[in-house]
Design a protein around this motif. Structure first.
Motif, PDB file in Angstrom:
ATOM      1  N   GLY A  32      18.690  10.863  18.384  1.00 44.98           N
ATOM      2  CA  GLY A  32      17.788   9.760  18.058  1.00 44.98           C
ATOM      3  C   GLY A  32      17.547   9.673  16.561  1.00 44.98           C
ATOM      4  N   LEU A  33      16.945   8.575  16.137  1.00 46.12           N
ATOM      5  CA  LEU A  33      16.659   8.346  14.721  1.00 46.12           C
ATOM      6  C   LEU A  33      15.172   8.120  14.506  1.00 46.12           C
ATOM      7  CD1 LEU A  33      19.412   5.761  13.748  1.00 46.12           C
ATOM      8  CD2 LEU A  33      19.352   8.172  13.153  1.00 46.12           C
ATOM      9  N   ILE A  34      14.666   8.645  13.408  1.00 43.51           N
ATOM     10  CA  ILE A  34      13.353   8.294  12.892  1.00 43.51           C
ATOM     11  C   ILE A  34      13.620   7.746  11.499  1.00 43.51           C
ATOM     12  CG2 ILE A  34      11.095   9.123  12.143  1.00 43.51           C
ATOM     13  CD1 ILE A  34      11.375  11.377  14.218  1.00 43.51           C
ATOM     14  N   VAL A  35      13.322   6.471  11.287  1.00 42.63           N
ATOM     15  CA  VAL A  35      13.636   5.807  10.023  1.00 42.63           C
ATOM     16  C   VAL A  35      12.342   5.444   9.318  1.00 42.63           C
ATOM     17  CG1 VAL A  35      14.758   3.830   8.938  1.00 42.63           C
ATOM     18  CG2 VAL A  35      15.779   4.886  10.962  1.00 42.63           C
ATOM     19  N   TYR A  36      12.246   5.823   8.044  1.00 43.35           N
ATOM     20  CA  TYR A  36      11.133   5.418   7.188  1.00 43.35           C
ATOM     21  C   TYR A  36      11.746   4.645   6.032  1.00 43.35           C
ATOM     22  CZ  TYR A  36       7.086   5.542   4.146  1.00 43.35           C
ATOM     23  OH  TYR A  36       6.050   5.190   3.336  1.00 43.35           O
ATOM     24  N   TYR A  37      11.436   3.364   5.945  1.00 43.75           N
ATOM     25  CA  TYR A  37      12.025   2.497   4.930  1.00 43.75           C
ATOM     26  C   TYR A  37      10.922   1.862   4.096  1.00 43.75           C
ATOM     27  CZ  TYR A  37      14.610  -1.363   2.841  1.00 43.75           C
ATOM     28  OH  TYR A  37      15.162  -2.241   1.954  1.00 43.75           O
ATOM     29  N   CYS A  38      11.045   1.969   2.802  1.00 52.87           N
ATOM     30  CA  CYS A  38      10.069   1.393   1.893  1.00 52.87           C
ATOM     31  C   CYS A  38      10.807   0.506   0.908  1.00 52.87           C
ATOM     32  CB  CYS A  38       9.319   2.498   1.165  1.00 52.87           C
ATOM     33  SG  CYS A  38       8.008   1.857   0.139  1.00 52.87           S
ATOM     34  N   GLU A  39      10.511  -0.792   0.950  1.00 49.97           N
ATOM     35  CA  GLU A  39      11.270  -1.724   0.125  1.00 49.97           C
ATOM     36  C   GLU A  39      10.556  -2.111  -1.155  1.00 49.97           C
ATOM     37  OE1 GLU A  39      13.801  -5.822   0.680  1.00 49.97           O
ATOM     38  OE2 GLU A  39      12.247  -5.339   2.102  1.00 49.97           O
ATOM     39  N   ARG A  40       9.287  -2.490  -1.094  1.00 50.24           N
ATOM     40  CA  ARG A  40       8.623  -2.974  -2.304  1.00 50.24           C
ATOM     41  C   ARG A  40       7.134  -2.631  -2.315  1.00 50.24           C
ATOM     42  NH1 ARG A  40      11.439  -6.127  -5.650  1.00 50.24           N
ATOM     43  NH2 ARG A  40       9.504  -6.862  -6.513  1.00 50.24           N
ATOM     44  N   TYR A  41       6.654  -2.206  -3.462  1.00 51.78           N
ATOM     45  CA  TYR A  41       5.241  -2.072  -3.819  1.00 51.78           C
ATOM     46  C   TYR A  41       4.414  -1.093  -2.994  1.00 51.78           C
ATOM     47  CZ  TYR A  41       6.465  -6.173  -6.496  1.00 51.78           C
ATOM     48  OH  TYR A  41       7.085  -7.034  -7.342  1.00 51.78           O
ATOM     49  N   ARG A  49       6.143   9.975  -2.461  1.00 51.42           N
ATOM     50  CA  ARG A  49       7.432  10.205  -1.821  1.00 51.42           C
ATOM     51  C   ARG A  49       7.551  11.615  -1.262  1.00 51.42           C
ATOM     52  NH1 ARG A  49      11.852   6.684  -4.734  1.00 51.42           N
ATOM     53  NH2 ARG A  49      10.587   4.891  -5.223  1.00 51.42           N
ATOM     54  N   LEU A  50       6.766  12.530  -1.766  1.00 49.87           N
ATOM     55  CA  LEU A  50       6.833  13.915  -1.302  1.00 49.87           C
ATOM     56  C   LEU A  50       5.583  14.322  -0.526  1.00 49.87           C
ATOM     57  CD1 LEU A  50       8.317  15.518  -4.519  1.00 49.87           C
ATOM     58  CD2 LEU A  50       9.531  14.809  -2.454  1.00 49.87           C
ATOM     59  N   ALA A  51       4.767  13.373  -0.151  1.00 53.25           N
ATOM     60  CA  ALA A  51       3.490  13.655   0.502  1.00 53.25           C
ATOM     61  C   ALA A  51       3.689  14.227   1.907  1.00 53.25           C
ATOM     62  CB  ALA A  51       2.656  12.381   0.561  1.00 53.25           C
ATOM     63  N   ALA A  52       2.604  14.677   2.481  1.00 56.15           N
ATOM     64  CA  ALA A  52       2.639  15.329   3.785  1.00 56.15           C
ATOM     65  C   ALA A  52       3.140  14.416   4.900  1.00 56.15           C
ATOM     66  CB  ALA A  52       1.249  15.844   4.121  1.00 56.15           C
ATOM     67  N   THR A  53       3.016  13.115   4.753  1.00 58.87           N
ATOM     68  CA  THR A  53       3.506  12.192   5.774  1.00 58.87           C
ATOM     69  C   THR A  53       4.991  12.413   6.024  1.00 58.87           C
ATOM     70  OG1 THR A  53       1.884  10.541   5.154  1.00 58.87           O
ATOM     71  CG2 THR A  53       3.791   9.764   6.376  1.00 58.87           C
ATOM     72  N   HIS A  54       5.744  12.605   4.973  1.00 54.63           N
ATOM     73  CA  HIS A  54       7.178  12.787   5.113  1.00 54.63           C
ATOM     74  C   HIS A  54       7.519  14.159   5.675  1.00 54.63           C
ATOM     75  CE1 HIS A  54       6.405   9.714   2.015  1.00 54.63           C
ATOM     76  NE2 HIS A  54       7.009   9.044   2.950  1.00 54.63           N
ATOM     77  N   LEU A  55       6.715  15.145   5.342  1.00 59.55           N
ATOM     78  CA  LEU A  55       6.889  16.460   5.933  1.00 59.55           C
ATOM     79  C   LEU A  55       6.633  16.370   7.437  1.00 59.55           C
ATOM     80  CD1 LEU A  55       7.521  19.408   5.371  1.00 59.55           C
ATOM     81  CD2 LEU A  55       5.080  19.775   4.990  1.00 59.55           C
ATOM     82  N   TYR A  56       5.620  15.580   7.814  1.00 61.41           N
ATOM     83  CA  TYR A  56       5.338  15.361   9.228  1.00 61.41           C
ATOM     84  C   TYR A  56       6.545  14.722   9.921  1.00 61.41           C
ATOM     85  CZ  TYR A  56       3.691  13.049  13.423  1.00 61.41           C
ATOM     86  OH  TYR A  56       3.580  12.597  14.690  1.00 61.41           O
ATOM     87  N   LEU A  57       7.182  13.741   9.279  1.00 58.84           N
ATOM     88  CA  LEU A  57       8.365  13.105   9.867  1.00 58.84           C
ATOM     89  C   LEU A  57       9.473  14.126  10.093  1.00 58.84           C
ATOM     90  CD1 LEU A  57       8.567   9.741   7.894  1.00 58.84           C
ATOM     91  CD2 LEU A  57       7.931  10.057  10.290  1.00 58.84           C
ATOM     92  N   LEU A  58       9.669  15.039   9.136  1.00 59.40           N
ATOM     93  CA  LEU A  58      10.679  16.086   9.294  1.00 59.40           C
ATOM     94  C   LEU A  58      10.314  17.024  10.441  1.00 59.40           C
ATOM     95  CD1 LEU A  58      11.470  16.934   5.588  1.00 59.40           C
ATOM     96  CD2 LEU A  58      12.964  15.766   7.212  1.00 59.40           C
ATOM     97  N   LEU A  59       9.044  17.374  10.549  1.00 60.36           N
ATOM     98  CA  LEU A  59       8.598  18.234  11.644  1.00 60.36           C
ATOM     99  C   LEU A  59       8.839  17.542  12.983  1.00 60.36           C
ATOM    100  CD1 LEU A  59       7.196  20.767  12.687  1.00 60.36           C
ATOM    101  CD2 LEU A  59       5.009  19.645  12.271  1.00 60.36           C
ATOM    102  N   LEU A  70      15.131   8.627   5.287  1.00 67.90           N
ATOM    103  CA  LEU A  70      14.127   8.082   4.370  1.00 67.90           C
ATOM    104  C   LEU A  70      14.836   7.206   3.357  1.00 67.90           C
ATOM    105  CD1 LEU A  70      12.176  11.385   3.624  1.00 67.90           C
ATOM    106  CD2 LEU A  70      11.641   9.688   5.360  1.00 67.90           C
ATOM    107  N   LYS A  71      14.343   5.988   3.163  1.00 66.93           N
ATOM    108  CA  LYS A  71      14.967   5.066   2.217  1.00 66.93           C
ATOM    109  C   LYS A  71      13.888   4.364   1.407  1.00 66.93           C
ATOM    110  CE  LYS A  71      18.126   2.421   0.361  1.00 66.93           C
ATOM    111  NZ  LYS A  71      18.863   2.934  -0.752  1.00 66.93           N
ATOM    112  N   TRP A  72      14.008   4.462   0.089  1.00 68.48           N
ATOM    113  CA  TRP A  72      13.138   3.755  -0.834  1.00 68.48           C
ATOM    114  C   TRP A  72      13.983   2.908  -1.763  1.00 68.48           C
ATOM    115  CZ3 TRP A  72      11.881   8.734   0.555  1.00 68.48           C
ATOM    116  CH2 TRP A  72      10.566   8.966   0.968  1.00 68.48           C
ATOM    117  N   ASN A  73      13.508   1.714  -2.072  1.00 72.99           N
ATOM    118  CA  ASN A  73      14.194   0.868  -3.049  1.00 72.99           C
ATOM    119  C   ASN A  73      13.343   0.603  -4.279  1.00 72.99           C
ATOM    120  OD1 ASN A  73      16.270   0.653  -1.271  1.00 72.99           O
ATOM    121  ND2 ASN A  73      15.873  -1.436  -0.668  1.00 72.99           N
ATOM    122  N   PHE A  74      12.057   0.862  -4.219  1.00 70.70           N
ATOM    123  CA  PHE A  74      11.164   0.466  -5.294  1.00 70.70           C
ATOM    124  C   PHE A  74      10.265   1.627  -5.676  1.00 70.70           C
ATOM    125  CE2 PHE A  74       7.368  -1.394  -7.074  1.00 70.70           C
ATOM    126  CZ  PHE A  74       7.887  -2.339  -7.934  1.00 70.70           C
TER     127      PHE A  74
END
Length: 81
Positions: A32-41, A49-59, A70-74
């Motif tokens: 399965g996939l867990i996708v976090y995408y951030c495009e603008r603002y 980008r390194l906050a605990a939310t992303h660590l939670y996604l990895l867990l 994880l994908k960021w454009n801005f």
């Protein structure tokens, strides 16, 4: 790094090797996939980008055997930080 995180990184690498490119989306036996995408603002800076939310996604990815993408454009793509 915690052992579970090292395990997840190894497993993630194995799965991305086994299911390259769009095979991750097209093969029935792909994880399965867990996708976090951030495009603008709303992405924030490096701290966000390194906050605990992303660590939670990895867990969660580790526990559910899901690939975390994880994908960021801005203001810049993640690989530039």
């Amino acid at each position: 790094l915690p052992e579970w995180l090292e395990y997840y990184f190894r497993w993630h690498t194995e799965m991305r090797t086994k299911f390259p490119d769009d095979m991750l989306l097209t093969k029935a036996d792909a994880p399965g996939l867990i996708v976090y995408y951030c495009e603008r603002y709303t992405c924030g800076g490096l701290h966000d980008r390194l906050a605990a939310t992303h660590l939670y996604l990895l867990l969660r990815g580790n526990r559910t055997k899901s690939i975390v993408l994880l994908k960021w454009n801005f203001p810049m793509d993640l690989e530039y930080f």
